[in-house]
Design a protein around this motif. Structure first.
Motif, PDB file in Angstrom:
ATOM      1  N   THR A  82      46.330  42.155  27.294  1.00 49.94           N
ATOM      2  CA  THR A  82      45.537  41.772  28.457  1.00 49.94           C
ATOM      3  C   THR A  82      46.296  42.184  29.705  1.00 49.94           C
ATOM      4  OG1 THR A  82      44.489  39.920  27.305  1.00 49.94           O
ATOM      5  CG2 THR A  82      44.477  39.872  29.715  1.00 49.94           C
ATOM      6  N   LEU A  83      45.678  43.054  30.495  1.00 52.07           N
ATOM      7  CA  LEU A  83      46.333  43.655  31.652  1.00 52.07           C
ATOM      8  C   LEU A  83      45.795  43.037  32.933  1.00 52.07           C
ATOM      9  CD1 LEU A  83      45.977  47.385  30.520  1.00 52.07           C
ATOM     10  CD2 LEU A  83      47.754  45.761  29.868  1.00 52.07           C
ATOM     11  N   SER A 127      46.477  60.457  25.039  1.00 52.82           N
ATOM     12  CA  SER A 127      45.099  60.459  25.547  1.00 52.82           C
ATOM     13  C   SER A 127      44.937  59.429  26.649  1.00 52.82           C
ATOM     14  CB  SER A 127      44.106  60.134  24.421  1.00 52.82           C
ATOM     15  OG  SER A 127      44.278  61.002  23.327  1.00 52.82           O
ATOM     16  N   ALA A 128      44.101  59.755  27.625  1.00 48.08           N
ATOM     17  CA  ALA A 128      43.773  58.810  28.690  1.00 48.08           C
ATOM     18  C   ALA A 128      42.694  57.851  28.211  1.00 48.08           C
ATOM     19  CB  ALA A 128      43.305  59.549  29.924  1.00 48.08           C
ATOM     20  N   LEU A 129      42.900  56.560  28.461  1.00 50.75           N
ATOM     21  CA  LEU A 129      41.887  55.541  28.212  1.00 50.75           C
ATOM     22  C   LEU A 129      41.338  55.115  29.570  1.00 50.75           C
ATOM     23  CD1 LEU A 129      40.325  53.385  26.591  1.00 50.75           C
ATOM     24  CD2 LEU A 129      42.394  51.970  26.651  1.00 50.75           C
ATOM     25  N   SER A 130      40.075  55.462  29.842  1.00 52.91           N
ATOM     26  CA  SER A 130      39.448  55.142  31.125  1.00 52.91           C
ATOM     27  C   SER A 130      38.498  53.971  30.943  1.00 52.91           C
ATOM     28  CB  SER A 130      38.690  56.362  31.672  1.00 52.91           C
ATOM     29  OG  SER A 130      39.573  57.442  31.891  1.00 52.91           O
ATOM     30  N   ILE A 131      38.720  52.914  31.711  1.00 57.33           N
ATOM     31  CA  ILE A 131      37.959  51.672  31.568  1.00 57.33           C
ATOM     32  C   ILE A 131      37.205  51.392  32.861  1.00 57.33           C
ATOM     33  CG2 ILE A 131      38.138  49.184  31.168  1.00 57.33           C
ATOM     34  CD1 ILE A 131      40.832  49.784  29.743  1.00 57.33           C
ATOM     35  N   THR A 132      35.908  51.121  32.739  1.00 57.24           N
ATOM     36  CA  THR A 132      35.089  50.762  33.897  1.00 57.24           C
ATOM     37  C   THR A 132      35.198  49.265  34.139  1.00 57.24           C
ATOM     38  OG1 THR A 132      33.539  52.552  33.420  1.00 57.24           O
ATOM     39  CG2 THR A 132      32.781  50.796  34.889  1.00 57.24           C
ATOM     40  N   LEU A 133      35.713  48.879  35.296  1.00 57.46           N
ATOM     41  CA  LEU A 133      35.925  47.473  35.612  1.00 57.46           C
ATOM     42  C   LEU A 133      34.818  46.948  36.526  1.00 57.46           C
ATOM     43  CD1 LEU A 133      39.748  47.312  36.442  1.00 57.46           C
ATOM     44  CD2 LEU A 133      38.624  46.701  34.297  1.00 57.46           C
ATOM     45  N   PRO A 134      34.299  45.753  36.246  1.00 60.27           N
ATOM     46  CA  PRO A 134      33.399  45.104  37.204  1.00 60.27           C
ATOM     47  C   PRO A 134      34.114  44.889  38.542  1.00 60.27           C
ATOM     48  CG  PRO A 134      33.342  43.994  35.075  1.00 60.27           C
ATOM     49  CD  PRO A 134      34.478  44.960  35.013  1.00 60.27           C
ATOM     50  N   ASP A 135      33.352  44.797  39.595  1.00 56.79           N
ATOM     51  CA  ASP A 135      33.935  44.717  40.934  1.00 56.79           C
ATOM     52  C   ASP A 135      34.900  43.556  41.101  1.00 56.79           C
ATOM     53  OD1 ASP A 135      32.523  46.935  41.641  1.00 56.79           O
ATOM     54  OD2 ASP A 135      30.892  45.840  42.632  1.00 56.79           O
ATOM     55  N   THR A 136      34.627  42.442  40.445  1.00 65.93           N
ATOM     56  CA  THR A 136      35.455  41.243  40.638  1.00 65.93           C
ATOM     57  C   THR A 136      36.534  41.089  39.579  1.00 65.93           C
ATOM     58  OG1 THR A 136      33.867  39.933  39.359  1.00 65.93           O
ATOM     59  CG2 THR A 136      33.564  40.020  41.759  1.00 65.93           C
ATOM     60  N   ALA A 137      36.622  42.006  38.670  1.00 67.17           N
ATOM     61  CA  ALA A 137      37.568  41.861  37.558  1.00 67.17           C
ATOM     62  C   ALA A 137      39.015  42.008  38.025  1.00 67.17           C
ATOM     63  CB  ALA A 137      37.271  42.894  36.477  1.00 67.17           C
ATOM     64  N   THR A 138      39.862  41.098  37.576  1.00 64.52           N
ATOM     65  CA  THR A 138      41.298  41.168  37.867  1.00 64.52           C
ATOM     66  C   THR A 138      42.133  41.312  36.590  1.00 64.52           C
ATOM     67  OG1 THR A 138      41.465  38.751  37.825  1.00 64.52           O
ATOM     68  CG2 THR A 138      41.067  39.803  39.969  1.00 64.52           C
ATOM     69  N   ALA A 139      41.453  41.293  35.442  1.00 64.15           N
ATOM     70  CA  ALA A 139      42.163  41.447  34.178  1.00 64.15           C
ATOM     71  C   ALA A 139      41.228  42.070  33.155  1.00 64.15           C
ATOM     72  CB  ALA A 139      42.688  40.100  33.675  1.00 64.15           C
ATOM     73  N   VAL A 140      41.802  42.809  32.208  1.00 61.26           N
ATOM     74  CA  VAL A 140      41.022  43.448  31.156  1.00 61.26           C
ATOM     75  C   VAL A 140      41.820  43.358  29.862  1.00 61.26           C
ATOM     76  CG1 VAL A 140      41.973  45.713  31.750  1.00 61.26           C
ATOM     77  CG2 VAL A 140      39.849  45.572  30.444  1.00 61.26           C
ATOM     78  N   THR A 141      41.115  43.132  28.755  1.00 57.52           N
ATOM     79  CA  THR A 141      41.762  43.003  27.450  1.00 57.52           C
ATOM     80  C   THR A 141      41.398  44.177  26.566  1.00 57.52           C
ATOM     81  OG1 THR A 141      41.778  40.576  27.565  1.00 57.52           O
ATOM     82  CG2 THR A 141      41.989  41.574  25.380  1.00 57.52           C
ATOM     83  N   VAL A 142      42.409  44.821  25.987  1.00 61.34           N
ATOM     84  CA  VAL A 142      42.211  45.914  25.041  1.00 61.34           C
ATOM     85  C   VAL A 142      42.630  45.418  23.667  1.00 61.34           C
ATOM     86  CG1 VAL A 142      42.770  48.291  24.444  1.00 61.34           C
ATOM     87  CG2 VAL A 142      42.719  47.591  26.859  1.00 61.34           C
ATOM     88  N   ASN A 143      41.699  45.410  22.747  1.00 57.47           N
ATOM     89  CA  ASN A 143      41.986  45.050  21.352  1.00 57.47           C
ATOM     90  C   ASN A 143      42.216  46.342  20.575  1.00 57.47           C
ATOM     91  OD1 ASN A 143      41.354  42.015  21.386  1.00 57.47           O
ATOM     92  ND2 ASN A 143      39.504  42.899  22.273  1.00 57.47           N
ATOM     93  N   TYR A 144      43.333  46.422  19.856  1.00 55.55           N
ATOM     94  CA  TYR A 144      43.714  47.716  19.297  1.00 55.55           C
ATOM     95  C   TYR A 144      44.666  47.548  18.118  1.00 55.55           C
ATOM     96  CZ  TYR A 144      48.292  47.092  21.544  1.00 55.55           C
ATOM     97  OH  TYR A 144      49.524  46.622  21.896  1.00 55.55           O
ATOM     98  N   ALA A 145      44.961  48.665  17.482  1.00 55.82           N
ATOM     99  CA  ALA A 145      45.991  48.743  16.443  1.00 55.82           C
ATOM    100  C   ALA A 145      46.768  50.032  16.634  1.00 55.82           C
ATOM    101  CB  ALA A 145      45.370  48.705  15.047  1.00 55.82           C
TER     102      ALA A 145
END
Length: 634
Positions: A82-83, A127-145
């Motif tokens: 979670t970033l 590879s680049a991972l490009s994530i579209t963030l909602p305007d009010t978002a202050t954190a994003v979670t990437v689930n991965y292995a």
């Protein structure tokens, strides 16, 4: 690292050249080559990270929360990152992260899926991972292995450990391998704090480059906090059958049980090193300074992961002769971890300063004679690289565009950088230079800076204060020109002068090997003696040395390396059983790569190398495999 691939990210001390030092005449070099170097360098955009896809100028990651499970059967770390982000531009809504062979399961904000795309794969950058963030978002979670072949993670079977009972995992993120086990902005100019929950088999202990509790229950769930902002390459994890032993109030060592006491005894001066460095260069900023002793497959001498340096067991010699490595990793707590290179072009700001501090620490703890010997060996390492490398790779502020950043690791950023600083010290006086370093570390604390920012800081400090002692053009020549400026400092050692005399007497047949007075020699004197012998020796000469000093059976890994390299160069077959054992039992690139390179020069040697490599490969780190497979492949 220095890598590398040396060590090193660790310091490449104690690996001197095996031929007499050659003079490097910069003035005689082709002027057209110099013009090309200048042209290429001028085109570099200072501060631009050419080895990251990330966009911290638009959206910056400030904190990471990790929740990862270590699956030793599948050789994967699975879970989430979670970033927490901060927008640098109000209109920015795309966060770009670096990844390498990560299996992305989902990306969410507040539990809701958001759009993301994976870019094309670059062989060096991932590879680049490009994530579209909602305007009010202050954190994003990437689930991965992670991939079982993640370049920054090594999974060892029980048979590949000291105890032979439990598996082992360790990560190595420098230079750009953090992206292989965490989706993040993998650039040293991006500093983050982090928290982590690591889930392991119940009988194993997890440790990280963060706050570790030596008394934590071994229950399979471990929590960590790193409150100081660090660059991504300093995020590190290890899991294994580990125990802890204190060495001082703020220092201790983690290791497998069978190595714990030997490691604690070998590195018992660590607390004294810490106190001496604080007294000279200002407070230690990281709470504790502990060591983790890794299995012998670790590809470097050491890695300066904050609060917990990762250390190769190959420096446990029984006599503290190789502890300059510990001084080096400790020194990184000031130069590198607190003040960090902003891009890999600027690595010399980490390693040159740290190598300079290493010499000073060793002098403070072990005396001037040892300092002088180690400085001479380091200078010979530097001269060997200057003789071997192309001009562009002899520049401190190296041009790495279009190249793997691991290519930056040589003796140039380490030893040339340290020699540059030693010249400044000699010109303005040690006390004045120490005062400057204290100010420098405080001024840029917990920042990542470029070579250009360092030069601007010099302009406002030393160059302004000491206009008669320092010349700006010479400073720029040190940083941007290949080789060494005319009149650069040359370290000397009285102890080595005596060894030169004895070596010459033996080579001239005036003295038998058994009559060389070696009884009081340190490891450094042995290395100087061996590394400055002629490349070509007769079987009779090698047999005489081996008989007199049992060099083939040396338990000191540095001495063994120098001797085995000489054996390969002269096809001295009595040492080849030991050579084979050495190659299959050690994964430290500084020690094995020169041997593979030399073996590859003959068909018989290449066949020998291929056989050893094939047996050793399952236990080698991915970086060691990458660095050496070209020497054994048809």
């Amino acid at each position: 690292m220095k890598n590398i691939l040396w060590i090193s990210l660790a310091m490449p001390l104690l690996f001197a050249c095996s031929e007499p030092v050659k003079e490097n005449n910069v003035a005689a070099e082709n002027s057209e080559d110099k013009a090309q170097v200048a042209s290429d360098t001028s085109a570099i955009e200072a501060g631009k990270d050419y080895h990251s896809f990330a966009n911290p100028d638009e959206i910056t990651v400030k904190h990471i929360d990790l929740d990862l499970t270590a699956d030793f059967d599948s050789k994967q770390l699975t879970g989430s990152a979670t970033l927490t982000v901060e927008r640098q531009k109000e209109s920015a809504n795309t966060l770009v992260l670096d990844t390498r062979e990560l299996d992305i399961d989902s990306v969410t904000v507040n539990g809701e899926p958001v759009e993301y795309t994976m870019g094309d794969t670059d062989p060096a950058l991932g590879s680049a991972l490009s994530i579209t963030l909602p305007d009010t978002a202050t954190a994003v979670t990437v689930n991965y292995a992670t991939s079982p072949e993640a370049s920054g993670v090594q999974w060892l079977t029980p048979a590949q450990t000291a105890g032979k009972q439990h598996p082992f995992l360790f990560t190595q993120a420098q230079a750009i391998h953090a992206r292989s086990f965490i989706p993040l902005q993998d650039s040293p100019q991006v500093r983050v704090t982090y928290d982590a929950t690591i889930r392991t088999p119940d009988d194993l202990l997890a440790v990280m480059s963060a706050a570790n509790d030596p008394d934590t229950p071994r229950d399979g769930v471990y929590e960590f906090t790193m409150p100081q902002p660090v660059p991504s390459y300093l995020i590190a994890l290890a899991i294994g059958d580990l125990e802890f032993k204190a060495m001082g109030k703020r220092t201790g060592v983690y290791a497998e049980p069978s190595m714990l006491d030997a490691a604690a005894a070998e590195f018992e001066d660590t607390e004294s090193m810490l106190e001496a460095t604080e007294d000279t260069y200002g407070p230690y900023s990281w709470d504790r300074y502990d060591l983790l002793i890794l299995p012998p497959s670790f590809p470097f001498g050491g890695m300066e992961n904050p609060r917990l340096s990762f250390i190769t067991p190959t420096v446990i010699a029984g006599d503290k002769s190789l502890v300059s490595l510990i001084a080096h990793e400790l020194a990184h707590s000031w130069s590198g971890n607190t003040v960090t290179n902003a891009t890999w072009r600027d690595l010399w700001l980490n390693e040159g300063f740290t190598t300079y501090l290493t010499y000073r620490i060793m002098e403070m703890i072990y005396g001037h004679d040892r300092y002088r010997m180690e400085a001479v060996l380091g200078y010979q390492d530097l001269q060997e690289d200057i003789d071997a490398l192309p001009d562009n790779d002899e520049i401190l502020a190296i041009d790495l565009r279009g190249r793997d950043p691991d290519d930056v690791f040589s003796d140039i950023p380490y030893e040339k950088g340290a020699l540059f600083l030693r010249e400044i010290e000699q010109k303005i006086g040690r006390a004045n230079f120490d005062a400057f370093l204290v100010q420098y570390f405080d001024h840029f604390a917990f920042q990542s800076i470029t070579t250009d920012e360092f030069i601007a800081y010099l302009d406002e400090t030393l160059l302004k204060k000491y206009p008669d002692e320092l010349d700006r053009e010479r400073v720029l020549a040190w940083i941007f020109e290949p080789g060494l400026p005319e009149g650069a400092p040359v370290p000397t050692s009285d102890a080595f002068t005596t060894i030169d005399e004895q070596r010459t007497a033996w080579l001239n047949g005036e003295k038998a090997a058994v009559d060389i007075a070696t009884q009081d020699w340190t490891v450094h004197e042995w290395l100087y003696f061996l590394n400055n012998l002629p490349t070509e020796l007769s079987d009779e000469q090698l047999e005489e040395l081996d008989s007199a000093f049992s060099l083939t059976q040396s338990k000191n890994n540095e001495i063994a390396h120098s001797w085995l390299l000489m054996a390969v160069q002269n096809e001295y077959k009595p040492a080849y059983d030991r050579l084979y054992e050495y190659l299959v039992s050690i994964g430290r690139n500084k020690l094995v790569k020169p041997l593979y390179r030399e073996l590859s020069k003959t068909p018989e040697g290449k066949a020998f190398a291929a056989k050893a490599f094939e047996e050793a490969k399952p236990g080698y780190h991915p970086l060691t495999i990458k660095a050496n497979e070209g020497f054994v492949n048809p």
